[in-house]
Design a protein around this motif. Structure first.
Motif, PDB file in Angstrom:
ATOM      1  N   GLU A 131     -12.817  30.549  31.176  1.00 24.34           N
ATOM      2  CA  GLU A 131     -12.401  31.786  30.565  1.00 24.34           C
ATOM      3  C   GLU A 131     -12.990  33.165  31.384  1.00 24.34           C
ATOM      4  O   GLU A 131     -12.531  34.183  31.384  1.00 24.34           O
ATOM      5  CB  GLU A 131     -13.215  31.854  28.961  1.00 24.34           C
ATOM      6  CG  GLU A 131     -12.198  31.044  27.865  1.00 24.34           C
ATOM      7  CD  GLU A 131     -12.844  31.446  26.752  1.00 24.34           C
ATOM      8  OE1 GLU A 131     -13.388  32.478  26.374  1.00 24.34           O
ATOM      9  OE2 GLU A 131     -12.760  30.456  25.921  1.00 24.34           O
ATOM     10  N   HIS A 132     -14.274  32.856  31.663  1.00 20.59           N
ATOM     11  CA  HIS A 132     -14.978  34.023  32.551  1.00 20.59           C
ATOM     12  C   HIS A 132     -14.271  34.381  33.874  1.00 20.59           C
ATOM     13  O   HIS A 132     -14.266  35.501  34.364  1.00 20.59           O
ATOM     14  CB  HIS A 132     -16.483  33.731  32.818  1.00 20.59           C
ATOM     15  CG  HIS A 132     -16.643  32.638  33.903  1.00 20.59           C
ATOM     16  ND1 HIS A 132     -16.933  31.250  33.197  1.00 20.59           N
ATOM     17  CD2 HIS A 132     -16.588  32.502  35.118  1.00 20.59           C
ATOM     18  CE1 HIS A 132     -17.077  30.560  34.310  1.00 20.59           C
ATOM     19  NE2 HIS A 132     -17.033  31.281  35.315  1.00 20.59           N
ATOM     20  N   ASP A 133     -13.316  33.614  34.248  1.00 17.17           N
ATOM     21  CA  ASP A 133     -12.599  33.742  35.379  1.00 17.17           C
ATOM     22  C   ASP A 133     -11.498  34.842  35.287  1.00 17.17           C
ATOM     23  O   ASP A 133     -11.238  35.586  36.286  1.00 17.17           O
ATOM     24  CB  ASP A 133     -11.952  32.296  35.971  1.00 17.17           C
ATOM     25  CG  ASP A 133     -12.747  31.320  36.651  1.00 17.17           C
ATOM     26  OD1 ASP A 133     -13.559  31.645  37.254  1.00 17.17           O
ATOM     27  OD2 ASP A 133     -12.838  30.157  36.149  1.00 17.17           O
ATOM     28  N   GLN A 134     -11.011  34.858  34.338  1.00 19.12           N
ATOM     29  CA  GLN A 134     -10.148  36.038  33.681  1.00 19.12           C
ATOM     30  C   GLN A 134     -11.100  37.403  33.768  1.00 19.12           C
ATOM     31  O   GLN A 134     -10.490  38.292  34.297  1.00 19.12           O
ATOM     32  CB  GLN A 134      -9.512  35.708  32.512  1.00 19.12           C
ATOM     33  CG  GLN A 134      -8.352  36.754  32.285  1.00 19.12           C
ATOM     34  CD  GLN A 134      -7.390  36.968  33.280  1.00 19.12           C
ATOM     35  OE1 GLN A 134      -6.611  35.898  33.815  1.00 19.12           O
ATOM     36  NE2 GLN A 134      -7.189  38.029  34.168  1.00 19.12           N
ATOM     37  N   VAL A 135     -12.062  37.421  33.278  1.00 14.21           N
ATOM     38  CA  VAL A 135     -13.029  38.537  33.185  1.00 14.21           C
ATOM     39  C   VAL A 135     -12.970  38.999  34.675  1.00 14.21           C
ATOM     40  O   VAL A 135     -13.104  40.166  35.052  1.00 14.21           O
ATOM     41  CB  VAL A 135     -14.325  38.238  32.461  1.00 14.21           C
ATOM     42  CG1 VAL A 135     -15.141  39.630  32.691  1.00 14.21           C
ATOM     43  CG2 VAL A 135     -14.116  38.002  31.083  1.00 14.21           C
ATOM     44  N   SER A 137     -11.582  38.275  37.318  1.00 17.94           N
ATOM     45  CA  SER A 137     -10.201  38.756  38.187  1.00 17.94           C
ATOM     46  C   SER A 137      -9.864  40.075  37.413  1.00 17.94           C
ATOM     47  O   SER A 137      -9.445  41.008  38.275  1.00 17.94           O
ATOM     48  CB  SER A 137      -9.245  37.704  37.556  1.00 17.94           C
ATOM     49  OG  SER A 137      -7.965  38.256  38.243  1.00 17.94           O
ATOM     50  N   ASP A 138     -10.368  40.494  36.318  1.00 16.68           N
ATOM     51  CA  ASP A 138     -10.056  41.809  35.746  1.00 16.68           C
ATOM     52  C   ASP A 138     -10.732  42.860  36.225  1.00 16.68           C
ATOM     53  O   ASP A 138     -10.306  43.986  36.610  1.00 16.68           O
ATOM     54  CB  ASP A 138     -10.056  41.774  34.188  1.00 16.68           C
ATOM     55  CG  ASP A 138      -8.948  40.967  33.393  1.00 16.68           C
ATOM     56  OD1 ASP A 138      -7.765  40.563  34.337  1.00 16.68           O
ATOM     57  OD2 ASP A 138      -8.987  40.762  32.114  1.00 16.68           O
ATOM     58  N   VAL A 139     -12.043  42.657  36.685  1.00 14.09           N
ATOM     59  CA  VAL A 139     -12.774  43.556  37.082  1.00 14.09           C
ATOM     60  C   VAL A 139     -12.575  43.607  38.623  1.00 14.09           C
ATOM     61  O   VAL A 139     -12.471  44.867  39.048  1.00 14.09           O
ATOM     62  CB  VAL A 139     -14.382  43.047  37.137  1.00 14.09           C
ATOM     63  CG1 VAL A 139     -15.298  43.881  37.861  1.00 14.09           C
ATOM     64  CG2 VAL A 139     -15.044  43.131  35.837  1.00 14.09           C
ATOM     65  N   ALA A 141      -9.454  43.419  39.972  1.00 13.43           N
ATOM     66  CA  ALA A 141      -8.284  44.066  39.798  1.00 13.43           C
ATOM     67  C   ALA A 141      -8.489  45.645  39.662  1.00 13.43           C
ATOM     68  O   ALA A 141      -7.893  46.341  40.167  1.00 13.43           O
ATOM     69  CB  ALA A 141      -7.353  43.739  39.018  1.00 13.43           C
ATOM     70  N   GLU A 142      -9.490  46.242  38.695  1.00 18.42           N
ATOM     71  CA  GLU A 142      -9.808  47.334  38.468  1.00 18.42           C
ATOM     72  C   GLU A 142     -10.483  48.028  39.707  1.00 18.42           C
ATOM     73  O   GLU A 142     -10.241  49.179  40.209  1.00 18.42           O
ATOM     74  CB  GLU A 142     -10.672  47.282  37.125  1.00 18.42           C
ATOM     75  CG  GLU A 142     -10.074  47.302  35.871  1.00 18.42           C
ATOM     76  CD  GLU A 142      -9.166  48.368  35.514  1.00 18.42           C
ATOM     77  OE1 GLU A 142      -9.423  49.328  35.451  1.00 18.42           O
ATOM     78  OE2 GLU A 142      -8.190  47.982  35.024  1.00 18.42           O
ATOM     79  N   GLU A 145      -8.203  49.158  42.184  1.00 18.59           N
ATOM     80  CA  GLU A 145      -7.391  50.322  42.166  1.00 18.59           C
ATOM     81  C   GLU A 145      -8.341  51.675  42.087  1.00 18.59           C
ATOM     82  O   GLU A 145      -8.088  52.581  41.647  1.00 18.59           O
ATOM     83  CB  GLU A 145      -6.790  50.082  40.675  1.00 18.59           C
ATOM     84  CG  GLU A 145      -5.768  49.232  40.426  1.00 18.59           C
ATOM     85  CD  GLU A 145      -5.155  48.799  39.090  1.00 18.59           C
ATOM     86  OE1 GLU A 145      -5.451  49.616  38.337  1.00 18.59           O
ATOM     87  OE2 GLU A 145      -4.322  47.995  38.880  1.00 18.59           O
ATOM     88  N   HIS A 147     -11.416  51.652  40.428  1.00 15.64           N
ATOM     89  CA  HIS A 147     -12.292  51.899  39.330  1.00 15.64           C
ATOM     90  C   HIS A 147     -13.590  50.944  39.492  1.00 15.64           C
ATOM     91  O   HIS A 147     -13.305  49.557  39.329  1.00 15.64           O
ATOM     92  CB  HIS A 147     -11.707  51.613  37.903  1.00 15.64           C
ATOM     93  CG  HIS A 147     -10.477  52.313  37.865  1.00 15.64           C
ATOM     94  ND1 HIS A 147     -10.333  54.045  37.585  1.00 15.64           N
ATOM     95  CD2 HIS A 147      -9.107  51.966  37.978  1.00 15.64           C
ATOM     96  CE1 HIS A 147      -9.124  54.134  37.472  1.00 15.64           C
ATOM     97  NE2 HIS A 147      -8.467  53.188  37.724  1.00 15.64           N
TER      98      HIS A 147
END
Length: 166
Positions: A131-135, A137-139, A141-142, A145, A147
Motif C-alpha cells: 500500500e505505501h508504494d502508491q503513497v 508514487s503519488d508524492v 508524481a506531485e 509536477e 509540488h
C-alpha cells in the motif's frame, strides 16, 4: 590532446580519457553515446573536450552508466577535477548523493540469485508492491509536477525501504 587545462587538472584529463576510452571500447561515436545516455550531443562533446570544463555530476553519472563504467570512481575523479580547477563543486549539496547516482545493486542487502543460474549475473531479490508504494508514487508524481512534499519511510533492516523508494 594535452593542453593548458590538462596541466592544471590531471583529474579532469583522466576523467576525459576514461570516458573517451569507454566510448571507443563500446564502439560508439559521440552522437550514439549521447542517445544512449539520454543527453545532448553537445553535452557529450563538452565532456570529452579539453576545453569543455568539468562536466556536471549528472553528466558523468549518465555517461558512465551508458558506457558501463564505474560511476563512483568517475564521480570521485570529477570531484577532484572540480577542486583542481576551482569549478563549482556544490553539484551535490549536503550529505549523501542523489538517487540517480546509485545503482540498485549498491545496497548492503546485496544482489539475489539469478533464476537462470547464470554466473556473475546481478539480480535484485523479488519485490512485492504494498500500500505505501502508491503513497510514494503519488508524492513522486506531485514532485515531478513541481509540488514539493516529503515522505518518511521507517522500518527495520531489509524490510524493503530502499527498494520501495527505488
Amino acid at each position: 590532446m594535452h593542453d593548458e587545462q590538462d596541466h592544471r587538472s590531471p583529474a579532469q584529463a583522466e576523467l576525459r580519457r576514461r570516458l573517451d576510452e569507454g566510448r571507443a571500447l563500446a564502439r560508439l561515436d559521440q552522437t550514439q553515446l549521447a542517445r544512449n545516455a539520454g543527453v545532448g550531443r553537445g553535452t557529450v562533446s563538452k565532456a570529452l573536450s579539453p576545453r569543455g570544463g568539468v562536466p556536471s555530476v549528472d553528466t558523468v553519472t549518465l555517461l558512465a552508466r551508458a558506457l558501463k563504467l564505474p560511476v563512483v570512481e568517475l564521480l570521485e575523479l570529477r570531484r577532484t577535477a572540480a577542486e583542481e580547477t576551482g569549478a563549482a563543486s556544490a553539484d551535490v549539496p549536503g550529505p549523501g548523493r542523489p538517487i540517480g547516482q546509485w545503482e540498485p545493486h549498491d545496497h548492503p542487502a546485496g544482489p539475489g540469485q539469478s533464476t537462470s543460474g547464470a554466473v556473475g549475473v546481478r539480480v535484485l531479490p523479488g519485490y512485492v508492491r504494498r500500500e505505501h508504494d502508491q503513497v510514494l508514487s503519488d508524492v513522486v508524481a506531485e514532485a515531478a509536477e513541481g509540488h514539493s512534499g516529503i515522505v518518511v519511510l521507517v522500518g527495520t533492516s531489509s524490510t524493503g525501504k530502499t527498494r520501495a523508494c527505488w
